[in-house]
Write an enzyme that holds these catalytic residues in place. Sequence first.
Site, PDB file in Angstrom:
ATOM      1  N   HIS A   1       5.592   6.975   7.783  1.00  0.00           N
ATOM      2  CA  HIS A   1       6.287   5.122   8.947  1.00  0.00           C
ATOM      3  C   HIS A   1       7.392   5.168   9.167  1.00  0.00           C
ATOM      4  O   HIS A   1       8.555   5.716   8.585  1.00  0.00           O
ATOM      5  CB  HIS A   1       5.889   4.280   8.498  1.00  0.00           C
ATOM      6  CG  HIS A   1       4.461   3.871   7.390  1.00  0.00           C
ATOM      7  ND1 HIS A   1       2.695   3.811   8.763  1.00  0.00           N
ATOM      8  CD2 HIS A   1       4.022   2.970   7.258  1.00  0.00           C
ATOM      9  CE1 HIS A   1       2.519   3.066   7.810  1.00  0.00           C
ATOM     10  NE2 HIS A   1       2.232   2.724   7.015  1.00  0.00           N
TER      11      HIS A   1
ATOM     12  N   HIS B   1       0.013   5.575   0.899  1.00  0.00           N
ATOM     13  CA  HIS B   1      -0.565   6.795   1.578  1.00  0.00           C
ATOM     14  C   HIS B   1       0.022   7.973   1.610  1.00  0.00           C
ATOM     15  O   HIS B   1       2.462   8.140   2.049  1.00  0.00           O
ATOM     16  CB  HIS B   1      -1.207   6.771   2.927  1.00  0.00           C
ATOM     17  CG  HIS B   1       0.144   5.662   3.423  1.00  0.00           C
ATOM     18  ND1 HIS B   1       0.805   5.829   4.166  1.00  0.00           N
ATOM     19  CD2 HIS B   1      -0.186   4.520   4.113  1.00  0.00           C
ATOM     20  CE1 HIS B   1       1.524   5.352   4.920  1.00  0.00           C
ATOM     21  NE2 HIS B   1       1.136   4.258   4.854  1.00  0.00           N
TER      22      HIS B   1
ATOM     23  N   GLU C   1       0.674  -0.927  -0.326  1.00  0.00           N
ATOM     24  CA  GLU C   1      -0.119   0.058   0.425  1.00  0.00           C
ATOM     25  C   GLU C   1       0.650   1.135  -0.055  1.00  0.00           C
ATOM     26  O   GLU C   1       2.508   1.497   0.030  1.00  0.00           O
ATOM     27  CB  GLU C   1      -0.848   0.361   1.291  1.00  0.00           C
ATOM     28  CG  GLU C   1      -0.508   0.114   2.426  1.00  0.00           C
ATOM     29  CD  GLU C   1      -1.196   0.433   3.575  1.00  0.00           C
ATOM     30  OE1 GLU C   1      -2.331  -0.803   3.935  1.00  0.00           O
ATOM     31  OE2 GLU C   1      -0.456   0.552   5.081  1.00  0.00           O
TER      32      GLU C   1
ATOM     33  N   HIS D   1       4.618  -0.115   0.390  1.00  0.00           N
ATOM     34  CA  HIS D   1       6.027  -0.534   0.905  1.00  0.00           C
ATOM     35  C   HIS D   1       5.154  -2.024   1.377  1.00  0.00           C
ATOM     36  O   HIS D   1       3.776  -1.803   1.530  1.00  0.00           O
ATOM     37  CB  HIS D   1       6.298   0.011   2.237  1.00  0.00           C
ATOM     38  CG  HIS D   1       4.369   0.447   2.616  1.00  0.00           C
ATOM     39  ND1 HIS D   1       3.862   1.743   2.438  1.00  0.00           N
ATOM     40  CD2 HIS D   1       4.478   0.357   3.377  1.00  0.00           C
ATOM     41  CE1 HIS D   1       3.246   1.559   2.987  1.00  0.00           C
ATOM     42  NE2 HIS D   1       2.964   1.131   4.257  1.00  0.00           N
TER      43      HIS D   1
ATOM     44  N   CYS E   1       5.223   0.519  15.224  1.00  0.00           N
ATOM     45  CA  CYS E   1       5.027   1.999  14.002  1.00  0.00           C
ATOM     46  C   CYS E   1       4.191   2.877  14.020  1.00  0.00           C
ATOM     47  O   CYS E   1       3.689   2.776  14.599  1.00  0.00           O
ATOM     48  CB  CYS E   1       4.489   1.344  12.907  1.00  0.00           C
ATOM     49  SG  CYS E   1       3.791   2.515  10.936  1.00  0.00           S
TER      50      CYS E   1
END
Lengths: 152, 152
Positions: B68, B64, B62, B102, B116
């Site tokens: 992270h 975004h 995914e 990733h 995370c």
Amino acid sequence: MSAEIHRRANNFRWNGVDVLPYKEDQRALFKGVTRQVLFRDPEQESELRYFEVAPGGFSTLERHHHTHSVLILRGRGRCLVGREVRQLDTNDLVAVPPMTWHQFRATEREPLGFLCMVNSTRDRPQLPSAEDLAALEADATVAAFLRGEAGR
Amino acid sequence: MSAEIHRRANNFRWNGVDVLPYKEDQRALFKGVTRQVLFRDPEQESELRYFEVAPGGFSTLERHHHTHSVLILRGRGRCLVGREVRQLDTNDLVAVPPMTWHQFRATEREPLGFLCMVNSTRDRPQLPSAEDLAALEADATVAAFLRGEAGR
């Protein structure tokens, strides 16, 4: 893509991460503590730091409005949070609420290393006054912790 | 003071922390992943989660806008970040930049567990389209990673 997407660990040191003095504030009492900033990024609203307390060492007794979210990454030790003294083991979590006195202590035998997540924008720590210390030391368990006695 | 100032760890599970499904999104492809929210606090601008990928498992591929900040807490594995495939060992750091594909993969032999840190307010993950996948798979190393081949 830059090499910074992946930084290798080597015995609790990280590639490209400086080992820094724990504090810039010369008034703060502490012993045997180093600081490594693992993540500090304008895209992130918080930072993740790694502090390591040498055997027999301790972090500064302090309080502040911002909170700490702590995970023990290495070893064992103890903490004071408010009037609570806790024995800590690897991977344990500690949450330090706002304006709460706190200190971390390693054992005499091994380093205590912990991750600490904090808001990037935060207030400066406050050190205890003589009156604050007297109030804390009125509790026998807290007093023993502050003297570095192992307690239960 | 509440007991929540200190939560004990027990083999990568924590007192008072639920072991949750990795995703609510039923469309997302993943295998053998659990999620534990270690710190989510209105006083903190970020959250700290622990994800554990079972042997042979993998997280969702995914991307975004939010970033992270990852620390490997348990075991070894591999990640894809952009077009980079990296071997990961315990305590290694991974930074996932904005809008970068990733995925994390455990080995066949042991779980891969990682912390995370993310902003509490963040956008929803995007899943790859068929075209996105084709573009990724044009790179032989990335294609082998996505097929779960161990690579070098």
